[in-house]
Design an enzyme around this catalytic site. Sequence first.
Site, PDB file in Angstrom:
ATOM      1  N   CYS A 198       0.824  -1.208   0.000  1.00 49.73           N
ATOM      2  CA  CYS A 198       0.000   0.000   0.000  1.00 49.73           C
ATOM      3  C   CYS A 198       0.864   1.266   0.000  1.00 49.73           C
ATOM      4  O   CYS A 198       1.544   1.532  -0.977  1.00 49.73           O
ATOM      5  CB  CYS A 198      -1.002  -0.030   1.146  1.00 49.73           C
ATOM      6  SG  CYS A 198      -2.282   1.235   0.992  1.00 49.73           S
ATOM      7  N   HIS A 252      -3.885  -4.905   0.303  1.00 54.53           N
ATOM      8  CA  HIS A 252      -3.346  -5.386   1.576  1.00 54.53           C
ATOM      9  C   HIS A 252      -3.390  -6.911   1.600  1.00 54.53           C
ATOM     10  O   HIS A 252      -4.422  -7.481   1.947  1.00 54.53           O
ATOM     11  CB  HIS A 252      -4.150  -4.814   2.743  1.00 54.53           C
ATOM     12  CG  HIS A 252      -3.884  -3.371   2.972  1.00 54.53           C
ATOM     13  ND1 HIS A 252      -2.848  -2.921   3.747  1.00 54.53           N
ATOM     14  CD2 HIS A 252      -4.484  -2.264   2.484  1.00 54.53           C
ATOM     15  CE1 HIS A 252      -2.826  -1.600   3.747  1.00 54.53           C
ATOM     16  NE2 HIS A 252      -3.805  -1.176   2.983  1.00 54.53           N
ATOM     17  N   GLU A 262      -2.198  -8.852   3.694  1.00 55.07           N
ATOM     18  CA  GLU A 262      -2.402  -9.317   5.077  1.00 55.07           C
ATOM     19  C   GLU A 262      -3.869  -9.253   5.488  1.00 55.07           C
ATOM     20  O   GLU A 262      -4.247  -9.755   6.536  1.00 55.07           O
ATOM     21  CB  GLU A 262      -1.516  -8.508   6.038  1.00 55.07           C
ATOM     22  CG  GLU A 262      -1.960  -7.077   6.353  1.00 55.07           C
ATOM     23  CD  GLU A 262      -1.620  -6.033   5.281  1.00 55.07           C
ATOM     24  OE1 GLU A 262      -1.293  -6.412   4.141  1.00 55.07           O
ATOM     25  OE2 GLU A 262      -1.697  -4.825   5.608  1.00 55.07           O
TER      26      GLU A 262
END
Lengths: 254, 206
Positions: free
Chosen positions: B76, B176, B178
């Site tokens: 990001c 993202h 994650e």
Amino acid sequence: MLTRRIIPCLDIKNGRTVKGVNFEGLRDAGDPVELAKRYSEEGADELVFLDITATLEKRKTLKDLVVKIAREINIPFTVGGGIKTIDEIEELLKSGADKVSLNSSIVKNPDLINEGSRNFGAQAIVAAVDAKKTGNSWHVFIKGGTEDTGMDALEWMQEVERRGAGEILLTSMDRDGTKAGFDLDLLEKVNKLVRIPVIASGGAGNIQHCVDAVLKADADAVLAASIFHFREVEIKDLKNEMLKNGIEVRPYLN
Amino acid sequence: MIAIIKYKAGNTASVANALERLEARYFFAETPEELESARAVIFPGVGHAGAAMESLKEKGVDEWLKNTKKPVLGICVGMQLMYENSSEGDTAGLGIIPGSLKKFDESKAKVPHMGWNKLKSTGQHPILKNLIEKNYLYFVHSYYAPVSEHTLATCNYINNFSAIVAKDNFIGVQFHPEKSGSVGSMILQNFLDLVYSPKAANALDK
């Protein structure tokens, strides 16, 4: 194209998931971390955790819960409930929350939106608005729906956007817990006035209600609690029905 | 071990949790010396590019990043700072990847671009392994990197933009991983495979 989002909401009290009707009369719905894990595996796009004891009892137990949730799930989540200061926001984001939901505190101190947005980005700041039809308009209620501020909800939502909120979590207090469907009239009006995403909340009772919120009132995301907690609606079925209605969603078992 | 760059306002806990779920060893690094001891680096990013850049400069991490030959994954804002400029807060970036970021046209659709969106691969790279066009990933951003020769996958919101980029040992992802469910974990695993497999690392060098 960006998908519409399905967001299970977990109201937390004393470390347990609870669900009430019109902000009163609570029913136990299990361990929040276990539920969160279940939802992320079942295809939820995002989760919202609201510590409903926080505002009234000034508790600060959210951080521990956030740490536990962040370890277990790999989808975005928002936390809210009694968050009042920039330091609290920072602590929760650093603990693993993606966004914070601010409600009563931004009514009393609207600058918290600006400050939060400036420090952590608009995407981290969710303005939660509890709206109740009062005469011909909707008023903003605070403190878990116990206090009428007298403020016009539509005007307030435009103000939170101007101040830098990244999205609005709009709960219809008239519909919350009733399973009578979302307040489409309110949703439609807000969506014409603001450009930030609006999460529809309050009143989801079946799949069609969720489809209507998107197709009729242009909701960016649909939030519900009890229909998911008590398995009245499976996220997979809801997504399949949305796809059939031409709504783009992230398919189940992506 | 993987070093996660720790800096002010960055959500480093989420990346650490994701690595833990993949059973990868990691540590948090704040200085060039700490970074130098790592096999590879993850540069997470949440929030404001300007604040992130200032935080990097405090300990000289910006200069270290510009010169390192270790595999670096920017996420990001971490990806965005690899570019020359960010219009967000008029921040000058690291200049590792040529070009400048642009802000989404707010008159066309809601900004930030927030939510799940699809990718379209435009190149070949170990980071793209097993990624298919039906996969959705989670995005949150108001600025985007235009499509360029370094783009490996594009995403469309308002316009096409770079979702995955790579140049030399640097890889950047706008979404993202994650927070992107099982597909996001797969992308992180691809990065780990690339870091720990000599063959893949050689492919990265060319």
